[in-house]
Structures are given as C-alpha cells and as structure tokens.
Design an enzyme around this catalytic site. Sequence first.
Site, short mmCIF file in Angstrom:
data_model
loop_
_atom_site.label_atom_id
_atom_site.label_comp_id
_atom_site.label_asym_id
_atom_site.label_seq_id
_atom_site.Cartn_x
_atom_site.Cartn_y
_atom_site.Cartn_z
N LYS A 100 3.99 0.97 10.09
CA LYS A 100 4.17 2.22 9.34
C LYS A 100 3.65 3.41 10.13
CE LYS A 100 3.11 0.12 5.07
NZ LYS A 100 2.32 0.12 3.87
N ARG A 149 4.76 -13.09 9.72
CA ARG A 149 5.44 -11.85 9.38
C ARG A 149 6.75 -11.77 10.14
NH1 ARG A 149 1.84 -7.88 9.22
NH2 ARG A 149 3.26 -6.16 9.44
N GLU A 169 0.88 -1.17 0.00
CA GLU A 169 0.00 0.00 0.00
C GLU A 169 0.92 1.22 0.00
OE1 GLU A 169 -2.80 0.09 3.24
OE2 GLU A 169 -3.60 2.03 2.58
P1 ATP Z 1 1.56 -1.73 8.14
O1 ATP Z 1 0.59 -2.64 8.83
O2 ATP Z 1 2.76 -1.38 8.94
O3 ATP Z 1 0.91 -0.56 7.46
P2 ATP Z 1 1.33 -3.45 5.95
O4 ATP Z 1 1.60 -4.86 6.24
O5 ATP Z 1 -0.09 -3.06 5.89
O6 ATP Z 1 2.15 -2.60 6.96
P3 ATP Z 1 1.61 -3.30 3.13
O7 ATP Z 1 2.11 -2.20 2.31
O8 ATP Z 1 0.17 -3.63 3.05
O9 ATP Z 1 2.02 -2.97 4.63
O10 ATP Z 1 2.48 -4.60 2.91
C1 ATP Z 1 2.84 -5.10 1.64
C2 ATP Z 1 3.19 -6.55 1.77
O11 ATP Z 1 4.28 -6.70 2.67
C3 ATP Z 1 2.04 -7.35 2.31
O12 ATP Z 1 1.91 -8.52 1.52
C4 ATP Z 1 2.44 -7.66 3.72
O13 ATP Z 1 1.92 -8.90 4.10
C5 ATP Z 1 3.97 -7.67 3.62
N1 ATP Z 1 4.55 -7.34 4.91
C6 ATP Z 1 4.36 -6.22 5.62
N2 ATP Z 1 5.01 -6.25 6.80
C7 ATP Z 1 5.65 -7.45 6.83
C8 ATP Z 1 6.48 -8.12 7.78
N3 ATP Z 1 6.80 -7.55 8.95
N4 ATP Z 1 6.96 -9.34 7.47
C9 ATP Z 1 6.65 -9.91 6.30
N5 ATP Z 1 5.87 -9.36 5.37
C10 ATP Z 1 5.36 -8.14 5.62
MG MG Z 2 -1.59 -3.56 4.49
#
Ligand code: ATP
Ligand code: MG
Length: 564
Positions: A277, A267, A43
């Site tokens: 984030k 994760r 995102e």
């Molecule tokens: P946040 O919750 O901090 O906003 P997010 O997971 O929503 O982060 P996205 O931009 O939606 O962030 O993530 C893009 C991809 O990265 C998704 O497929 C998510 O599952 C993966 N991802 C995000 N954080 C992690 C993590 N700590 N370990 C492994 N994969 C991750």
């Molecule tokens: Mg997300």
Amino acid sequence: MASEELNTGTNEEKPKNFLEEIIEADIKSEKHGGRVLTRFPPEPNGYLHIGHAKSICLNFGLAQKYGGKTNLRFDDTNPVKEDIEYVNSIKEDIQWLGFNWANEFYASDYFDQLYLWAEELIKKGYAYVDDQSQEEIRVNRGTVTQPGKESPWRDRSAEENLDLFRRMRAGEFKDGEKVLRAKIDMAHPNMLLRDPIMYRIIHSEHHRTGDKWCIYPMYDYAHGQSDSIENITHSICTLEFDVHRPLYDWFIEKLEIFPSKQYEFARLNLSYTVMSKRKLLQLVQEKVVMGWDDPRMPTICGLRRRGYTPEAIRYFADKVGVAKRDNVIDLSLLEFCLREDLNKRVERRMAVLNPLKVVITNYPENQSEELEAINNPEDESAGKRMIPFSREIYIEQEDFMENPPKKFFRLAPGKEVRLRYAYFIKCNDVIKDENGNIVELHCTYDPASRGGNSPDGRKVQGTIHWVSIPHAVKAEVRLFDRLFSNPDPNNVPEGVDWKSSLNPDSLKVIEGLIEPSLQNASVLDKFQFERIGYFCVDSDTTSKKLVFNRTATLKDTWAKIAGK
Ligand code: ATP
Ligand code: MG
C-alpha cells in the site's frame, strides 16, 4: 451478463487445501459446535488490491463452503493513517467481488474492552508500564543471537502500574513517554515475545472515536482479542504472521477468553506488480498513475475500471489456491482467467484503431445497407445486431500490405478478402500522396457474397474487420499495458529506485473508429473488439466523448517476450 460461476475446467473434485482439512477436522470433532466464523480484517489506510481479493475470496469462500459466516472488521487501531474514504471503498470492493459480511465491526469498537483486559493483565502481573524511550526499548530487546535486557521498570508493583496506565489514558504523558508492555521473557528465542508493547501514547484524533483515547493498542494486542470478542473460529492471515501466533495464543490464554486460532497461508505475489500500500500510495501521490483506480493499478477499483469482472477475479483466486510457502504467480494467469470469462460473456463489436480508407468503387454512391452480425459466437442467446455498410469503409492499416510475404492472407493488390459479415472485396488500386504514403485503397466488391458467404465456392483465406466511414463513431481508446516492464519490481538492487522499472509504454492514447451501435454504451460496459482485444467503457466517458479502456489483448503478448 450471466452470473454463474466459471467452470474451473474439470468436474473432478479438487484436492482439499490445508485450511479446508483443518476446518473439516474441526467440524468433525465438533469444536465450537461445528461452527465456522471467519473474518476479513483490512486496515482502512488504503484501497484494496488483488492480494486482498485473494484473502477475501478465501475467508468468505471457506465460510460459504462450510455453512459459516464472515465478519468484516476494520483494523483501525492506528489513528494516524486511517480514513473514512478507505472504509467506504473497502466495503464497495468486497460487495463488488460478490461477498456479503455477516457483521461490520471496528477494532475501535473494542477499545473499552481491550483497555479493561489490559488492566486485568496488569493486576495479574502480566503487564507493566515502561518509561524507557523507543530507542532504549529497541536496543534492549537484544538480537536473534543475544538475549534482551530487562527494563529497569519491569518490576513495578501492580498498583503502581495500574496508576500509571490510568494516567497514560488520562492524557498525563506525552507521546513516547511511556508504553504498556506484556511481561513475558526478555530472553525468549522469539523476539516478539520479549515483552512486546501493548499500548503506546498517540495524541491524535481517531476517525471513529474522536479524542476519547490518547493510548492505542498495538496490532498484536488488538487482533487476537478482537477475534476472540467476535468468537472467530478460524483467523486466517498471511505467512509473515506465523511468528506472531505464540503471542496471539499467549494473550488469549492469560485472559482466559474465547480461544480463536490463527492459521497462516502464503500471501499472493504477482509478477510485474507491486502491491504494498505504501508503494501504491506513492504512485498515486507522485501522479505516476491517474489515481487509485487507474486501470493499470492492481487495486480492485483499478481492475474494475480496467474491465475486470468479479467472476474473473474469483476464478483466479481459486486457481491460485492456498499455499504454505511464498511464491510469485505469473500475471499471465490473471489475464488468462479474465479472457476465459470475457470470451464467454461479452458481445463482439467492430472497431478500427489504425484506420486505412477503402473506397468500394462499384458500390453505388449515397447508398448504404444494414448487415446482420452475430453478437457472441460463444453464446447464442446474445442474439444478433445490424451494422451499416457503405461505399467507404475503414480497415486496419496492418490488414493491408503492398508487397506481402507469401503467408499474408489479408488484403494486398490483386487479392481478395472477406469483410466480416459483409462482402468479399478485391484490391485494385493503391492511392498514394506525393510522399509515397498510402492514403486509400480502391477495391471492388462482389454483390453475390453478401453476408460474407462465397457465391460460387471460391475461397478467400482472410477475414478482416471494418467500419463504415459515414456511420463510424469516434472514441478515445486507451491502450493499457503492464505498469512495470520488470517481472520482479519488488526486488531491485540496493540504491536503485523501485520505480525505475516502470513500463514507459503502459499507456497509449489513440482515436479509434467504432461501429455506431456502441454510441450509447454505458460506463463499465464490456466488449470484444473483433480481432483486437477486450475493451471497457471508461468512467471518463461523457455525452460528448466516448472513452474505451483496453482491458486485455486477445492473446498473451508477453509470453513471447518472456521466451515461453
Ligand atoms: P500492506 O502491508 O500493503 O499495508 P496489509 O497486508 O497490511 O497490506 P491489511 O489491510 O492489513 O493490509 O490486510 C487485510 C488482510 O488482507 C490481511 O488479513 C492480510 O493478511 C490480507 N492480505 C494483504 N495482502 C495480501 C496478499 N498479497 N495476499 C493475500 N492476502 C493479503
Ligand atoms: Mg496490515
């Protein structure tokens, strides 16, 4: 620097992880003709961090391993928090990590198709427009132990729903006045299947579609269908989405579209690190750090500025592996992977961070010479360089003790040490100011020990680094350490600010003295300062001022603290 992959330690084949097993079984059964297509779906509402790097390495890595491809898809379904700045940084970071996507897509590219499918679901009786407020919807969803209550608008006719949905799209209603919901089961044990919201009204400009839309799809409605549009074979996401999987499958089944499948892995969590984030944004906005790319941030751009290499991060992602249960990885593992890589690849230089002046009284005044130094003992092809030597040099304060304990092998009154690549020197006099502070040492050198070799077989036990005072170049040196002193900054007791465990010593700025060959180093160049640590030229460097970041100390200084 060489670009080959780090040797992961053994030549034995690693056991397969569960995702590899699934993919291999699918290839074997010729599911989707043996095709493998994954996607990375960020995102664009922040910068990528080390957790994303794990996901990138996994998605791109699996596709590479099985002759497949990976799409980059921006999950830009929420117009409010998203920005083009983030889109660009995400692309830069993925490429820097060493991966190329097959296609660059945006969930917003699918808004028309998603809208048409929503109409189709309405016509089939699988979706309805609900007039309840957000609050009513929340309350009527019930709880884990109690079934929800059906909306009074649940049984509207398909015609009425279609009309209302079209008017939602046309902008006839205000934010929150109506939503489109899937008609599933208000008593379903999985709360996410209690008539989940598909569309909500948001009168807001979107960074790509402008004001074309005022209704936006929810994650659960957009994600699976986007996968399906792209014919994604393996949609890999983190564990918290496992409860979403039945909904993912439900939409695909009801729409009778390409059957993408979702798989979940744990994760990445790192000790001493926050990754959300929202929290990272807060650190930036409150100026706790210099920005998203502050070298203490777990963001990819922060790690890059700190001096991390893509190879080290890929090696780390590989070592962490793929788990099915949440766990916390020790930050030391990331640092270990970094040292393994830098040790093999970066050149050595001499720098003194806490200088103590040494005068070599038997070395001629106004004379200097060039001595040969090895650039990298781990890599012969890195060659040699010349370093200047003269009568006055700096050594590290901690390499001298006036009253040393028995096992102190560095410089002390009456003792001899080797100056790396130069000569043996012996300390004869300790010069102090009126307050008794040591200001300089007077030493003599043995001209026959040139190059640091013993002329007569006599042994010196210590070798120390040094720089020649008239040749030394000043540089700002930023000594970074972990941003948090608490191993688990994500779990603070109720009522305690999560920022209370920030490490007050995460940055110390000092002036260092470096050998002149570093004068023209460029931003991101990496070195090992002998006996001190790994350093990288910072982007704040100008033609007038060199700035170095400490990437890592030579050894894990936290292991002791943690009692390991
Ligand atoms: P946040 O919750 O901090 O906003 P997010 O997971 O929503 O982060 P996205 O931009 O939606 O962030 O993530 C893009 C991809 O990265 C998704 O497929 C998510 O599952 C993966 N991802 C995000 N954080 C992690 C993590 N700590 N370990 C492994 N994969 C991750
Ligand atoms: Mg997300």
